[in-house]
Design a protein around this motif. Structure first.
Motif, mmCIF file in Angstrom:
data_model
loop_
_atom_site.group_PDB
_atom_site.id
_atom_site.type_symbol
_atom_site.label_atom_id
_atom_site.label_comp_id
_atom_site.label_asym_id
_atom_site.label_seq_id
_atom_site.Cartn_x
_atom_site.Cartn_y
_atom_site.Cartn_z
ATOM 1 N N THR A 1 51.161 45.144 -32.225
ATOM 2 C CA THR A 1 49.949 44.333 -32.375
ATOM 3 C C THR A 1 50.164 42.859 -32.033
ATOM 4 O O THR A 1 49.198 42.102 -32.000
ATOM 5 N N LYS A 2 51.434 42.468 -31.810
ATOM 6 C CA LYS A 2 51.789 41.055 -31.588
ATOM 7 C C LYS A 2 51.359 40.171 -32.753
ATOM 8 O O LYS A 2 51.141 38.966 -32.601
ATOM 9 N N SER B 1 45.895 46.424 -38.556
ATOM 10 C CA SER B 1 46.724 45.234 -38.665
ATOM 11 C C SER B 1 48.122 45.606 -39.141
ATOM 12 O O SER B 1 48.285 46.485 -39.996
ATOM 13 N N SER C 1 39.304 47.542 -38.590
ATOM 14 C CA SER C 1 40.362 46.961 -37.758
ATOM 15 C C SER C 1 41.703 47.539 -38.179
ATOM 16 O O SER C 1 41.835 48.166 -39.234
ATOM 17 N N TYR D 1 48.504 40.339 -34.302
ATOM 18 C CA TYR D 1 47.052 40.149 -34.347
ATOM 19 C C TYR D 1 46.360 41.352 -34.994
ATOM 20 O O TYR D 1 46.879 42.473 -34.985
ATOM 21 N N SER D 2 45.176 41.124 -35.522
ATOM 22 C CA SER D 2 44.337 42.198 -36.017
ATOM 23 C C SER D 2 43.610 42.845 -34.845
ATOM 24 O O SER D 2 43.048 42.139 -33.994
#
Length: 334
Positions: free
Chosen positions: A150-151, A250, A248, A153-154
């Motif tokens: 995900t780097k 995460s 989402s 991020y969400s």
């Protein structure tokens, strides 16, 4: 009547029952006291909307706690469940974003959870590495993979294409949250399997004495591996519920989740030493943790205090588990 006639000793069935179920009864009393306390301190606590909200929020924990009950009943432990939730949560969102249909993404995530559990179970069962070490490594590795994917991020989930998945996490049926319904179904299945099936008896036997179980023909290694597979799948299901509720995925999801799951199982009376497990107790333990968290927020207590209370409960539960109730059980057997 002879003057030397004796009156029969009263039945000890109630006494034995109280000792045998002491831990479940104690968490029941503690749960009721918590509810009474917070209902006095806050007029909002017993409102139906608040209680249903607690059930909805606790659904992922309840689902994962079913798998953890089986693991701890065998005498093991799984510290990686929070990281499995984060990984599967992120993979679900990424798969949906890549255009996979939501049923396929759901199956993929559940298979991923099972594979992770299988790998960890293999190290524990066949390579004889302590479960604590294996799952502690898994906690770090799996969270790291989620961060890498995900780097940091969400990852948003597109609502039109994944509406049914979002409904599983957010929806209601006849005024009752769908996540809670799903959790109740999983809990009922878990309770039946643990108490009424040969597999459940094997799980308990392995936890009581793995070597003795092996000598009477129980495939101890396979049973031990299977409970980690079960935990992986239930954690993946929890990841799906969280993805559906938040819309989402995460890598930061479910941080500290493993502590709450372990606390719920141990509080409910499942022995850390293995050989004793109860799904009913796990439910009460999880709901107690949920009530404490919700009640402290309603009375405007600092959210950081929730972590302190949870940690204190874990310590108290371990002490009761290994000292008081262990001695009671030993006395009953003697």
């Amino acid at each position: 009547m002879s003057r030397h006639a004796t009156i029969p000793a009263p039945s000890r069935s109630w006494h034995d029952f109280l000792i045998e179920h002491a831990q479940v009864l104690s968490i029941t009393v503690f749960f009721v006291l918590c509810c009474l306390l917070f209902s006095i301190l806050s007029p909002f606590f017993l409102m139906p909307d608040n209680l249903l909200n607690v059930l909805r929020q606790m659904a992922p924990l309840l689902v994962t706690a079913v798998g953890m009950t089986f693991v701890i009943t065998t005498g093991g432990i799984d510290l990686s469940v929070g990281s499995i939730v984060a990984l599967t949560n992120a993979v679900c969102a990424l798969a949906l974003q890549a255009g996979l249909p939501w049923p396929l993404a759901t199956v993929l995530v559940l298979i991923l959870g099972g594979i992770v559990g299988l790998a960890q179970g293999w190290f524990v069962s066949y390579q004889k590495i302590p479960a604590f070490i294996v799952t502690l490594a898994g906690l770090s590795i799996l969270r790291g993979i989620a961060l890498l994917l995900t780097k940091g991020y969400s990852i948003p989930i597109d609502e039109p294409s994944a509406a049914p998945l979002l409904a599983i996490g957010r929806g209601w049926i006849f005024g009752f949250p769908i996540p809670a319904i799903l959790a109740i179904v999983i809990l009922a299945i878990g309770a039946f399997v643990l108490r009424e099936t040969k597999y459940g008896r094997y799980v308990t036997a392995v936890g009581a004495n793995a070597e003795a179980a092996r000598r009477v023909g129980i495939p101890s290694a396979r049973i031990l591996t299977s409970v980690f597979v079960l935990t992986g799948i239930t954690s993946a299901l929890a990841g799906l519920l969280i993805a559906g509720r938040l819309g989402s995925g995460s890598s930061n999801a479910a941080e500290g989740f493993e502590l709450d799951v372990i606390a719920a199982v141990v509080l409910g009376g499942t022995s850390l030493l293995g050989g004793t497990g109860t799904i009913l107790g796990t439910v009460l333990g999880a709901l107690t943790i949920g009530v404490i968290g919700n009640g402290l927020i309603l009375v405007h207590t600092s959210p950081f205090l929730v972590q302190i209370v949870t940690g204190a409960i874990i310590l108290l539960a371990i002490w009761l588990n290994t000292r008081i109730f262990g001695r009671l059980s030993a006395g009953r057997k003697g």
